[in-house]
Structures are given as C-alpha cells and as structure tokens.
Design an enzyme around this catalytic site. Structure first.
Site, mmCIF file in Angstrom:
data_model
loop_
_atom_site.group_PDB
_atom_site.id
_atom_site.type_symbol
_atom_site.label_atom_id
_atom_site.label_comp_id
_atom_site.label_asym_id
_atom_site.label_seq_id
_atom_site.Cartn_x
_atom_site.Cartn_y
_atom_site.Cartn_z
ATOM 1 N N ARG A 1 21.818 -41.818 -24.614
ATOM 2 C CA ARG A 1 23.502 -41.612 -24.041
ATOM 3 C C ARG A 1 24.005 -43.286 -24.220
ATOM 4 O O ARG A 1 23.212 -44.452 -25.472
ATOM 5 C CB ARG A 1 22.424 -41.445 -22.501
ATOM 6 C CG ARG A 1 21.901 -42.627 -22.100
ATOM 7 C CD ARG A 1 21.573 -42.217 -20.494
ATOM 8 N NE ARG A 1 20.594 -43.272 -20.080
ATOM 9 C CZ ARG A 1 20.654 -43.258 -19.165
ATOM 10 N NH1 ARG A 1 20.928 -42.847 -17.844
ATOM 11 N NH2 ARG A 1 19.680 -44.471 -18.343
ATOM 12 N N ASP B 1 14.559 -43.022 -28.460
ATOM 13 C CA ASP B 1 14.670 -42.751 -27.243
ATOM 14 C C ASP B 1 13.774 -42.309 -26.760
ATOM 15 O O ASP B 1 13.016 -41.495 -27.409
ATOM 16 C CB ASP B 1 15.665 -42.469 -26.634
ATOM 17 C CG ASP B 1 16.225 -42.782 -25.846
ATOM 18 O OD1 ASP B 1 15.687 -43.340 -24.598
ATOM 19 O OD2 ASP B 1 17.300 -43.687 -25.515
ATOM 20 N N ASP C 1 9.079 -45.069 -27.631
ATOM 21 C CA ASP C 1 8.725 -46.410 -26.755
ATOM 22 C C ASP C 1 9.275 -47.904 -27.303
ATOM 23 O O ASP C 1 8.312 -47.977 -28.067
ATOM 24 C CB ASP C 1 7.885 -46.320 -25.810
ATOM 25 C CG ASP C 1 7.651 -47.358 -25.273
ATOM 26 O OD1 ASP C 1 7.943 -48.666 -25.793
ATOM 27 O OD2 ASP C 1 6.159 -47.159 -23.720
ATOM 28 N N VAL C 2 10.485 -48.529 -27.561
ATOM 29 C CA VAL C 2 9.971 -49.745 -28.302
ATOM 30 C C VAL C 2 9.105 -50.698 -28.030
ATOM 31 O O VAL C 2 9.043 -51.610 -28.826
ATOM 32 C CB VAL C 2 11.630 -50.361 -28.313
ATOM 33 C CG1 VAL C 2 12.670 -49.729 -28.931
ATOM 34 C CG2 VAL C 2 11.682 -50.604 -26.824
ATOM 35 N N ASN D 1 19.658 -51.411 -30.064
ATOM 36 C CA ASN D 1 19.931 -51.521 -29.657
ATOM 37 C C ASN D 1 19.697 -50.360 -27.752
ATOM 38 O O ASN D 1 20.037 -50.654 -26.758
ATOM 39 C CB ASN D 1 20.946 -50.351 -29.124
ATOM 40 C CG ASN D 1 21.745 -49.654 -28.051
ATOM 41 O OD1 ASN D 1 22.403 -50.148 -27.487
ATOM 42 N ND2 ASN D 1 21.400 -48.212 -27.028
ATOM 43 N N TYR E 1 17.333 -60.343 -16.736
ATOM 44 C CA TYR E 1 18.223 -59.815 -17.360
ATOM 45 C C TYR E 1 18.537 -60.500 -18.955
ATOM 46 O O TYR E 1 18.684 -60.289 -20.447
ATOM 47 C CB TYR E 1 19.008 -58.787 -17.227
ATOM 48 C CG TYR E 1 19.979 -57.947 -18.524
ATOM 49 C CD1 TYR E 1 19.991 -57.299 -19.304
ATOM 50 C CD2 TYR E 1 21.070 -58.272 -18.450
ATOM 51 C CE1 TYR E 1 20.049 -55.919 -20.403
ATOM 52 C CE2 TYR E 1 22.073 -57.238 -19.569
ATOM 53 C CZ TYR E 1 21.414 -56.162 -20.289
ATOM 54 O OH TYR E 1 22.107 -56.169 -21.295
#
Length: 164
Positions: free
Chosen positions: A18, A39, A65-66, A92, A161
């Site tokens: 998304r 994703d 799951d990166v 991304n 962040y």
C-alpha cells in the site's frame, strides 16, 4: 517510446502492499517492469499484485519481514523464480512510531532500527549477492533505498524515526 522504459526489468518492491510502495510498484509496472510485491500485509499485498495483473502487468506477491535474513533469501529466490530474474530492488519498507524523546520506549526505537536500518541493509546484501556475476540472477542491477525528509529534519515526536 515511454519516457521511462523498464521493459524486461524484474523488480522487488518492499512495503509494496500500500501507500508509497504500491505507487512505486504501479509506476514500475506502467513503465514495463515485472514486479514482485513484498510485504508483511499479505491480503493487501496480494490485492495490490492482483490489481496490477488486472491492468496487464506481470505482478506477484511474497510475504517478507525485512528484518529476517532468511525471509530475504526466500523473497529473492521467489523473485527470480516468479519473474525470471531480478535486477531492481526498491527498499521502501519502513515504520514510524511517534513518541516524544521524554516518553521514548526502547522497544519502539529498536523496532524502527530493525525495519528502517537493518531491513534496508539486509535487502542490499541479498540483492547484491543475487545480482553480482555468478549470483542467482547474475546480470547486475540497481538498488533504490527510499528515505524520508525526516532524515534531515527532526520533527517533534519523531526524533527516533528521524534518526533511522
């Protein structure tokens, strides 16, 4: 001729279910690339891949799951198998957890570091291994790492962040 012709390119887009990731996947597909959506959001990711396929693109989905190196290896293998190669990674995937520094939860900061920093590094590692001569895809390629303007400005409530 299209302004951006990516015909024949095989792309893996993390966080592609998304938002910005889905828009990137759509733009790549519109330029002629085959796209693997990766994703943790399985239903949304499959729907995004199906929507691209309905528009005539070659698109698939893989759960990723990166933060997990083993899942990266499987996602790269799935890209090569499903798309017939792999020569473009768009890192991304990312998470933003809002908190003032005075209220910072170390677990939240670790989560952002794992996804935003470690996940990106693992993506580069596995992409470079596959794309290099002698690798599973072996024809070179490109890696695009997406960041946020927050990397240059520490907005209130997102200092953690911003650091990632």
């Amino acid at each position: 001729m299209k302004a951006h012709d990516l015909q024949g390119r095989k792309a893996l887009v993390t966080g592609g279910a998304r938002g910005i990731g889905a828009a990137i996947a759509e733009a790549l597909a519109a330029a002629g690339a085959s796209v693997l959506i990766a994703d943790v959001m399985e239903d949304t990711g499959r729907a995004t891949a199906s929507a691209l396929t309905a528009k005539g693109a070659k698109a698939e989905f893989v759960r990723l799951d990166v933060t997990d190196a083993a899942q990266w290896a499987k996602a790269v293998d799935a890209t090569i198998e499903a798309l017939g190669g792999f020569d473009l990674l768009v890192n991304n995937a990312g998470v933003e957890i809002t908190s003032l520094i005075a209220d910072l939860d170390p677990a939240d900061l670790r989560r952002m570091l794992d996804v935003n920093v470690v996940g990106t590094a693992l993506g580069m590692k596995h992409a470079f291994r596959a794309m290099r001569p002698g690798g599973a895809a072996g024809k070179g390629g490109a890696v695009v790492n997406i960041s946020s303007v927050a990397a240059t400005i520490a907005f209130p409530g997102i200092a953690g962040y911003s650091a990632t």
